[in-house]
Write a protein that holds these residues in place. Structure first.
Motif, PDB file in Angstrom:
ATOM      1  N   ALA A  75      85.666  62.312  95.052  1.00 15.36           N
ATOM      2  CA  ALA A  75      85.066  60.984  94.934  1.00 15.36           C
ATOM      3  C   ALA A  75      84.610  60.745  93.501  1.00 15.36           C
ATOM      4  N   LEU A  76      84.702  59.492  93.069  1.00 20.43           N
ATOM      5  CA  LEU A  76      84.155  59.033  91.805  1.00 20.43           C
ATOM      6  C   LEU A  76      83.024  58.067  92.110  1.00 20.43           C
ATOM      7  N   LEU A  77      81.933  58.156  91.352  1.00 22.50           N
ATOM      8  CA  LEU A  77      80.747  57.351  91.617  1.00 22.50           C
ATOM      9  C   LEU A  77      80.375  56.533  90.389  1.00 22.50           C
ATOM     10  N   ALA A  78      80.308  55.218  90.540  1.00 24.29           N
ATOM     11  CA  ALA A  78      79.858  54.326  89.471  1.00 24.29           C
ATOM     12  C   ALA A  78      78.580  53.625  89.926  1.00 24.29           C
ATOM     13  N   ILE A  79      77.587  53.586  89.038  1.00 19.45           N
ATOM     14  CA  ILE A  79      76.291  53.001  89.383  1.00 19.45           C
ATOM     15  C   ILE A  79      75.867  52.016  88.302  1.00 19.45           C
ATOM     16  N   SER A  80      75.436  50.840  88.729  1.00 18.62           N
ATOM     17  CA  SER A  80      74.757  49.887  87.861  1.00 18.62           C
ATOM     18  C   SER A  80      73.338  49.741  88.395  1.00 18.62           C
ATOM     19  N   ALA A  81      72.332  49.883  87.510  1.00 17.43           N
ATOM     20  CA  ALA A  81      70.946  49.875  87.971  1.00 17.43           C
ATOM     21  C   ALA A  81      70.019  49.317  86.897  1.00 17.43           C
ATOM     22  N   PRO A  82      68.898  48.729  87.306  1.00 14.58           N
ATOM     23  CA  PRO A  82      67.910  48.247  86.336  1.00 14.58           C
ATOM     24  C   PRO A  82      67.332  49.407  85.530  1.00 14.58           C
ATOM     25  N   PRO A  83      67.142  49.240  84.217  1.00 18.90           N
ATOM     26  CA  PRO A  83      66.579  50.321  83.395  1.00 18.90           C
ATOM     27  C   PRO A  83      65.201  50.784  83.862  1.00 18.90           C
ATOM     28  N   SER A  84      64.464  49.897  84.548  1.00 13.28           N
ATOM     29  CA  SER A  84      63.119  50.238  85.011  1.00 13.28           C
ATOM     30  C   SER A  84      63.115  51.066  86.286  1.00 13.28           C
ATOM     31  N   MET A  85      64.276  51.297  86.872  1.00 14.41           N
ATOM     32  CA  MET A  85      64.344  52.059  88.120  1.00 14.41           C
ATOM     33  C   MET A  85      64.032  53.532  87.865  1.00 14.41           C
ATOM     34  N   PRO A  86      63.217  54.166  88.721  1.00 10.39           N
ATOM     35  CA  PRO A  86      62.945  55.595  88.562  1.00 10.39           C
ATOM     36  C   PRO A  86      64.203  56.448  88.708  1.00 10.39           C
ATOM     37  N   VAL A  87      64.290  57.482  87.889  1.00 13.35           N
ATOM     38  CA  VAL A  87      65.424  58.407  87.981  1.00 13.35           C
ATOM     39  C   VAL A  87      65.485  59.037  89.373  1.00 13.35           C
ATOM     40  N   ALA A  88      64.329  59.176  90.030  1.00 14.61           N
ATOM     41  CA  ALA A  88      64.276  59.787  91.356  1.00 14.61           C
ATOM     42  C   ALA A  88      65.167  59.051  92.359  1.00 14.61           C
ATOM     43  N   VAL A  89      65.322  57.728  92.182  1.00  8.59           N
ATOM     44  CA  VAL A  89      66.194  56.962  93.079  1.00  8.59           C
ATOM     45  C   VAL A  89      67.631  57.441  92.933  1.00  8.59           C
ATOM     46  N   ILE A  90      68.091  57.579  91.698  1.00 11.03           N
ATOM     47  CA  ILE A  90      69.472  57.998  91.440  1.00 11.03           C
ATOM     48  C   ILE A  90      69.687  59.444  91.862  1.00 11.03           C
ATOM     49  N   GLU A  91      68.694  60.285  91.628  1.00  8.46           N
ATOM     50  CA  GLU A  91      68.807  61.684  92.048  1.00  8.46           C
ATOM     51  C   GLU A  91      68.964  61.795  93.557  1.00  8.46           C
ATOM     52  N   GLU A  92      68.154  61.033  94.298  1.00  7.68           N
ATOM     53  CA  GLU A  92      68.223  61.098  95.751  1.00  7.68           C
ATOM     54  C   GLU A  92      69.540  60.519  96.254  1.00  7.68           C
ATOM     55  N   LEU A  93      69.996  59.439  95.610  1.00  7.18           N
ATOM     56  CA  LEU A  93      71.279  58.838  95.976  1.00  7.18           C
ATOM     57  C   LEU A  93      72.411  59.846  95.756  1.00  7.18           C
ATOM     58  N   ALA A  94      72.403  60.502  94.589  1.00  3.78           N
ATOM     59  CA  ALA A  94      73.447  61.481  94.282  1.00  3.78           C
ATOM     60  C   ALA A  94      73.391  62.674  95.232  1.00  3.78           C
ATOM     61  N   ARG A  95      72.187  63.039  95.660  1.00  8.78           N
ATOM     62  CA  ARG A  95      72.051  64.134  96.627  1.00  8.78           C
ATOM     63  C   ARG A  95      72.729  63.758  97.945  1.00  8.78           C
ATOM     64  N   GLY A  96      72.585  62.499  98.352  1.00  8.10           N
ATOM     65  CA  GLY A  96      73.268  62.028  99.558  1.00  8.10           C
ATOM     66  C   GLY A  96      74.775  62.057  99.392  1.00  8.10           C
ATOM     67  N   VAL A  97      75.244  61.623  98.224  1.00  7.51           N
ATOM     68  CA  VAL A  97      76.679  61.680  97.939  1.00  7.51           C
ATOM     69  C   VAL A  97      77.165  63.128  98.000  1.00  7.51           C
ATOM     70  N   GLY A  98      76.418  64.021  97.372  1.00  7.83           N
ATOM     71  CA  GLY A  98      76.827  65.424  97.353  1.00  7.83           C
ATOM     72  C   GLY A  98      76.853  66.057  98.721  1.00  7.83           C
ATOM     73  N   GLU A  99      75.858  65.751  99.551  1.00  5.39           N
ATOM     74  CA  GLU A  99      75.830  66.334 100.892  1.00  5.39           C
ATOM     75  C   GLU A  99      77.033  65.871 101.711  1.00  5.39           C
ATOM     76  N   MET A 100      77.405  64.593 101.562  1.00  5.05           N
ATOM     77  CA  MET A 100      78.511  64.089 102.374  1.00  5.05           C
ATOM     78  C   MET A 100      79.867  64.534 101.832  1.00  5.05           C
ATOM     79  N   THR A 101      80.031  64.613 100.516  1.00  5.62           N
ATOM     80  CA  THR A 101      81.298  65.140 100.000  1.00  5.62           C
ATOM     81  C   THR A 101      81.454  66.606 100.400  1.00  5.62           C
ATOM     82  N   ASP A 102      80.348  67.350 100.418  1.00  5.20           N
ATOM     83  CA  ASP A 102      80.400  68.746 100.884  1.00  5.20           C
ATOM     84  C   ASP A 102      80.874  68.832 102.334  1.00  5.20           C
TER      85      ASP A 102
END
Length: 321
Positions: free
Chosen positions: A95-122
């Motif tokens: 899978a390839l993942l592209a993200i557009s997000a507001p600069p003010s968004m906490p990195v924790a949001v992207i980390e948790e999102l990527a963790r979900g992606v990783g768990e499902m690709t696994d």
């Protein structure tokens, strides 16, 4: 326990910069072939073809912090794309993942999102192998799925249904729509309905079912993303056939009926129009493949019917509705 909400703490995307965001994603969903200008795959198996599909999830349109978490959104983004690969009878491999997000968004949001992606690709024995990040007004996630179609059998195309075939399905029907209705109701959701809510937050299909169906003689397949009647309608038009579904096979189960009573909604509307279950639905010449169940037959009369009659509900998802 039903979890919703996005993190609102920690450093922001603007504070860590593009490289910091990329490092957070790679750390949450690691891959040995991710991190260069492009991913290089090992040679495909002999007599195989590459299959690709892409889908987007737009904040406020396809998901909301009120009803989900970034972890769920990441998993859902993979499932809806991998379901398209499975529906061709192929095996998802990356899978390839592209993200557009507001600069003010906490990195924790992207980390948790990527963790979900990783768990499902696994779960599919695949990997997140690259992507892109950029600034935008809303959180937008795009996943491109890559799959492998082995052997010389035809792909499970929408135009391959034939009169006299059996109609089959793998997965729940109506659960995601029921879960969304519960979340939108504003009521306190009883614990017994947690499977419905979870089905909306992160629908599930068993990895490999599309490959099994193709090997067992399935000819046409799609996934229930826009609504059962609508998706079967597309298959019927493309194949120039009719689909006659069985009301007994589709009858809402006890949990859906209870949720219908709780919200004063006819659960048949969820089953026929809900979509987003990503249930694999298709046709085959023989008995239902392992993991599938029979839900109807292919006919010569155009359109989609239930027990020979027009469906009571015919709505579904509209991308620009």
């Amino acid at each position: 326990m039903i979890r919703t909400g996005f993190p609102d703490f920690g450093p922001t995307l603007e504070e860590v910069g593009e490289q910091g965001v990329i490092e957070a994603i790679v750390s949450a969903a690691p891959s040995a072939i991710n991190g260069d200008d492009a991913a290089v795959f090992t040679p495909a198996a002999p007599n195989s073809r590459v299959v690709a599909s892409t889908d987007m999830l737009v904040g406020g349109r396809h998901f909301s912090p009120e009803y989900s978490t970034p972890f769920h959104v990441g998993k859902k983004a993979v499932v809806q794309n991998y379901a398209d690969i499975e529906a061709m009878g192929a095996r998802p491999i990356a899978a390839l993942l592209a993200i557009s997000a507001p600069p003010s968004m906490p990195v924790a949001v992207i980390e948790e999102l990527a963790r979900g992606v990783g768990e499902m690709t696994d779960a599919w024995s695949s990997e997140l192998v690259g992507g892109d990040v950029t600034s935008g007004k809303e959180l937008v996630i795009s996943v491109t799925a890559i799959g492998s179609l082995g052997g010389n059998l035809d792909a499970l195309r929408l135009d391959r249904a034939r009169p006299g075939q059996r109609v089959v399905a793998h997965g729940k029907l109506g659960y995601s729509a029921a879960g969304l209705a519960l979340l939108q109701s504003g009521k306190e959701i009883p614990e017994r309905f947690e499977p419905l809510v979870h089905a909306h937050q992160c629908p599930e299909i068993t990895p490999g079912r599309g490959v099994v169906a193709r090997s067992a003689g399935a000819t046409a397949m799609t996934d229930n993303s826009d609504g059962l009647i609508k998706d079967f309608g597309t298959m019927a038009r493309r194949s120039e056939v009719g689909i006659d579904l069985s009301s007994v096979a589709l009858s809402p189960d006890r949990l859906l009926v209870e949720a219908g009573h709780f919200l004063d909604v006819d659960p048949w509307e969820w089953v026929l129009c809900g979509g987003e279950d990503h249930t694999l639905i298709g046709t085959c010449d023989r008995s239902a493949p392992v993991g599938f169940r029979s839900i109807g037959t292919v006919t010569r009369q155009p359109g989609v019917r239930i027990d020979g009659d027009e469906p009571k509900y015919t709505g579904g998802w509209e991308s620009f509705g």
